[in-house]
Design a protein around this motif. Structure first.
Motif, short mmCIF file in Angstrom:
data_model
loop_
_atom_site.label_atom_id
_atom_site.label_comp_id
_atom_site.label_asym_id
_atom_site.label_seq_id
_atom_site.Cartn_x
_atom_site.Cartn_y
_atom_site.Cartn_z
N LEU A 9 -66.85 27.06 81.46
CA LEU A 9 -68.27 27.21 81.79
C LEU A 9 -69.16 26.40 80.84
CD1 LEU A 9 -68.25 31.04 82.52
CD2 LEU A 9 -68.07 29.18 84.16
N GLU A 10 -68.66 25.19 80.52
CA GLU A 10 -69.42 24.20 79.73
C GLU A 10 -69.82 24.70 78.34
OE1 GLU A 10 -72.72 22.95 82.08
OE2 GLU A 10 -71.48 22.02 83.61
N ARG A 11 -69.11 25.70 77.83
CA ARG A 11 -69.51 26.24 76.53
C ARG A 11 -68.35 26.61 75.62
NH1 ARG A 11 -73.92 31.02 75.23
NH2 ARG A 11 -73.39 31.24 73.02
N TYR A 12 -67.28 27.16 76.17
CA TYR A 12 -66.21 27.68 75.33
C TYR A 12 -64.95 26.83 75.46
CZ TYR A 12 -69.22 31.79 75.19
OH TYR A 12 -70.28 32.63 75.03
N GLU A 13 -64.45 26.36 74.32
CA GLU A 13 -63.20 25.60 74.31
C GLU A 13 -62.04 26.57 74.09
OE1 GLU A 13 -60.94 21.94 71.95
OE2 GLU A 13 -62.91 22.64 71.28
N LEU A 14 -61.15 26.66 75.10
CA LEU A 14 -60.06 27.63 75.04
C LEU A 14 -58.96 27.20 74.09
CD1 LEU A 14 -59.52 28.83 78.73
CD2 LEU A 14 -60.72 29.98 76.88
N GLY A 15 -58.44 28.17 73.35
CA GLY A 15 -57.32 27.92 72.46
C GLY A 15 -56.09 28.67 72.93
N LYS A 16 -55.31 29.19 71.99
CA LYS A 16 -54.04 29.82 72.32
C LYS A 16 -54.24 31.17 73.02
CE LYS A 16 -53.63 32.05 67.80
NZ LYS A 16 -52.80 32.21 66.58
N LEU A 17 -53.21 31.56 73.76
CA LEU A 17 -53.18 32.86 74.41
C LEU A 17 -52.87 33.92 73.36
CD1 LEU A 17 -53.18 34.42 77.17
CD2 LEU A 17 -50.69 34.11 77.18
N LEU A 18 -53.75 34.92 73.23
CA LEU A 18 -53.56 35.98 72.24
C LEU A 18 -52.76 37.16 72.79
CD1 LEU A 18 -57.17 36.05 70.71
CD2 LEU A 18 -55.13 34.94 69.76
N GLY A 19 -52.89 37.41 74.08
CA GLY A 19 -52.18 38.53 74.70
C GLY A 19 -52.47 38.58 76.18
N GLN A 20 -51.65 39.33 76.91
CA GLN A 20 -51.87 39.44 78.34
C GLN A 20 -51.29 40.73 78.89
OE1 GLN A 20 -49.17 35.87 79.26
NE2 GLN A 20 -48.92 37.13 81.07
N GLY A 21 -51.87 41.18 80.01
CA GLY A 21 -51.39 42.35 80.72
C GLY A 21 -51.26 42.01 82.19
N ASN A 22 -51.17 43.03 83.04
CA ASN A 22 -51.01 42.78 84.47
C ASN A 22 -52.27 42.22 85.12
OD1 ASN A 22 -48.35 43.69 84.58
ND2 ASN A 22 -48.98 45.81 84.74
N PHE A 23 -53.43 42.53 84.54
CA PHE A 23 -54.69 42.17 85.19
C PHE A 23 -55.55 41.23 84.36
CE2 PHE A 23 -53.50 46.56 86.21
CZ PHE A 23 -53.20 46.40 87.56
N ALA A 24 -55.20 40.97 83.12
CA ALA A 24 -56.06 40.16 82.26
C ALA A 24 -55.27 39.41 81.21
CB ALA A 24 -57.10 41.06 81.58
N LYS A 25 -55.88 38.32 80.72
CA LYS A 25 -55.34 37.56 79.60
C LYS A 25 -56.45 37.40 78.57
CE LYS A 25 -52.05 34.84 82.35
NZ LYS A 25 -51.61 33.48 82.74
N TYR A 27 -57.74 35.07 75.37
CA TYR A 27 -57.58 33.77 74.72
C TYR A 27 -58.45 33.68 73.46
CZ TYR A 27 -55.52 32.06 79.11
OH TYR A 27 -54.73 31.87 80.22
N TYR A 28 -57.95 32.94 72.49
CA TYR A 28 -58.79 32.52 71.38
C TYR A 28 -59.64 31.37 71.88
CZ TYR A 28 -59.98 29.81 67.22
OH TYR A 28 -60.65 29.08 66.27
N ALA A 29 -60.90 31.29 71.47
CA ALA A 29 -61.77 30.21 71.93
C ALA A 29 -62.84 29.90 70.89
CB ALA A 29 -62.43 30.59 73.26
N LYS A 30 -63.47 28.74 71.04
CA LYS A 30 -64.57 28.34 70.16
C LYS A 30 -65.85 28.22 70.98
CE LYS A 30 -61.86 25.84 66.70
NZ LYS A 30 -61.63 24.53 66.04
N ASP A 31 -66.90 28.84 70.48
CA ASP A 31 -68.22 28.73 71.09
C ASP A 31 -68.82 27.40 70.60
OD1 ASP A 31 -70.91 28.85 71.77
OD2 ASP A 31 -71.03 31.01 71.50
N LEU A 32 -68.94 26.43 71.51
CA LEU A 32 -69.39 25.09 71.14
C LEU A 32 -70.88 25.03 70.82
CD1 LEU A 32 -67.35 23.03 73.76
CD2 LEU A 32 -66.75 23.54 71.39
N LYS A 33 -71.63 26.06 71.24
CA LYS A 33 -73.06 26.10 70.95
C LYS A 33 -73.35 26.76 69.61
CE LYS A 33 -74.92 25.92 75.66
NZ LYS A 33 -75.79 26.61 76.67
N LYS A 34 -72.67 27.88 69.34
CA LYS A 34 -72.93 28.63 68.11
C LYS A 34 -71.92 28.30 67.01
CE LYS A 34 -75.25 32.57 70.26
NZ LYS A 34 -75.28 34.04 70.40
#
Length: 457
Positions: A9-25, A27-34
């Motif tokens: 969404l033009e803002r968050y750079e996704l990093g590694k997967l931290l964890g996941q379940g049946n319905f969600a994942k 991720y570690y990410a960087k807020d490029l604005k803040k």
């Protein structure tokens, strides 16, 4: 599909997967604005809709917006597309408190410091009419400075969830941490139930193991009802007296948070960070060394056993287990039920793996990982988890960890499913007759609960 390095969404750079379940994942990410690190929970709308979890997600979001406290994981932003919901959260670099305590018990001053933060966060939530209802080590995170962050409000309840009698009536929580009145299903005070869970957490921090632990679910509930636990000999007398008041099976006489905050042991060093406050550093004593293997084993067995009778009930309509065992063709994970002992199940899985030329290794949590041996051209990894519902009723889940998806599906269909028929009670997606067997098995289990423990369903 979210990929490492992609811009969300033009803002968050996704990093590694931290964890996941049946319905969600997550991720570690960087807020490029803040220019700050965040965690992003990516929820699949279609899956949650099918599972009837939409209201739970809405509740979790609304509760996190309300619960503003330095020791509650902060919600930054919620975004959505046609297929996904993105929840942007504070990033807790230290991970789960569970992983720290699993290495050994904490020093008294560090355990007290963590407990002080927990009580402060829970008190803030209760003041705002929010009851967590699933407080446990896995839902307590540690940030970069070693401070506590309470997370996962998916099972939380708001004050307007109470019935006319002023009590909550929904059975939820993790068995080893749940209060006696919640198990009894006769209505309970959400604040008092959370206090009980805080007491269990305090015990674990200082002891390195759970106070109420038994592989037999019924026996564990009996221990909880009687508050049948023993403090290790290194527990200070002040802690023993405090636990006696917190782990009081009678919610009417159980100590309130206001009184916990007045307790002399609790107030000692209040607001002062222990030095050095490193959670990974545990107390090394003769007592710890003598109990080391038992402590490690208790944690190893307790963490994967999250699937219990109440989880199954909550995922099913009535006692029909089709909601749990039926899945679309080609899915990445598949389950079956078995009425064999866990030792027989493991032995059979190892035998079948050998026949299919798969190497067997222990996975984190004490269960199995199957990987393709050197003689195979196609790489494949399969994770296997075994959940105990009762000592004579297990759910086995197999997931593709890595490798070719087509080869994985073919091996399941042509290799593993036929070879495992001797131990399988019913595969997911089996015929109506199989579902009847699952329903009858669960009915018998619930009748046993009702007879032995006077639990109403």
């Amino acid at each position: 599909m979210e990929k490492k390095g992609s811009i969300l969404l033009e803002r968050y750079e996704l990093g590694k997967l931290l964890g996941q379940g049946n319905f969600a994942k997550v991720y570690y990410a960087k807020d490029l604005k803040k220019f700050q690190n965040v965690a992003i929970k990516v929820i699949d709308k279609e899956k949650t809709l099918k599972a009837g979890l939409s209201e739970q997600i809405k509740r979790e979001i609304s509760v996190m917006k309300m619960a503003k406290h330095k020791n509650v994981l902060q919600l930054y932003e919620v975004m959505a597309t046609k297929t996904k919901i993105y929840i942007v959260l504070e990033y807790a670099k230290g991970g789960e408190l569970f992983n720290k305590v699993a290495k050994g018990r904490l020093k008294e001053d560090i355990a007290r410091w963590i407990f002080q933060q927990l009580i402060s966060a829970v008190d803030c939530c209760h003041s705002g009419g929010v009851y967590h209802r699933d407080l446990k080590l896995e839902n307590l995170l540690i940030d970069e400075d070693g401070s506590l962050k309470v997370s996962d409000f998916g099972l939380s309840a708001l004050i307007d969830s109470k019935r006319q009698d002023g009590l909550l009536h929904t059975m939820c929580g993790t068995p080893a941490y749940v209060a006696p009145e919640v198990i009894n299903r006769r209505g309970y005070d959400g604040a008092k139930a959370d206090i009980w869970s805080c007491g269990v957490i305090l015990y674990v921090l200082l002891a390195g193991h759970l106070p109420f632990q038994d592989s037999n679910l019924i026996e564990m509930y009996k221990k909880i009802t009687r508050a049948d636990y023993r403090c290790p000999n290194w527990f200070p007398p002040e802690v023993r007296r405090l636990l006696l008041k917190i782990l009081d099976p009678n919610p009417k006489t159980r100590i309130p948070i206001s009184k916990i905050m007045e307790n002399p042991w609790f107030k000692k060093g209040l607001g002062t960070r222990p030095a050095p406050a490193r959670l990974a550093k545990v107390e090394s004593t003769e007592a710890k060394l003598s109990e080391g293997n038992a402590i490690e084993k208790q944690f190893e067995l307790s963490k994967p056993s999250n699937l219990n009778a109440f989880d199954i009930i909550s995922l099913s309509s009535g006692l029909d287990l089709s909601g749990l065992f039926v899945a679309d063709d080609g899915r990445e994970d598949i389950r079956f039920t078995s009425i064999e002992p866990i030792s027989v199940i493991v032995a059979k899985l190892e035998e079948v793996a050998s026949e299919l030329k798969l190497k067997v290794s222990k996975k984190d949590g004490g269960f199995l990982k199957l990987v393709s041996s050197g003689g195979r051209r196609v790489e494949l990894g399969i994770d296997i988890d075994i959940f105990e519902v009762t000592p004579s009723f297990h759910v086995v889940e197999m997931k593709r960890a890595n490798g070719n998806a087509f080869y994985y599906q073919k091996m399941l269909k042509d290799g593993m499913q036929p070879a495992l028929k001797d131990i399988v009670w019913a595969w997911q997606g089996d015929s109506t007759q199989s579902r009847f067997k699952e329903k009858r098995c669960m009915s018998n289990f619930l009748c046993k609960l009702k007879f032995m423990y006077d639990v109403e369903f």
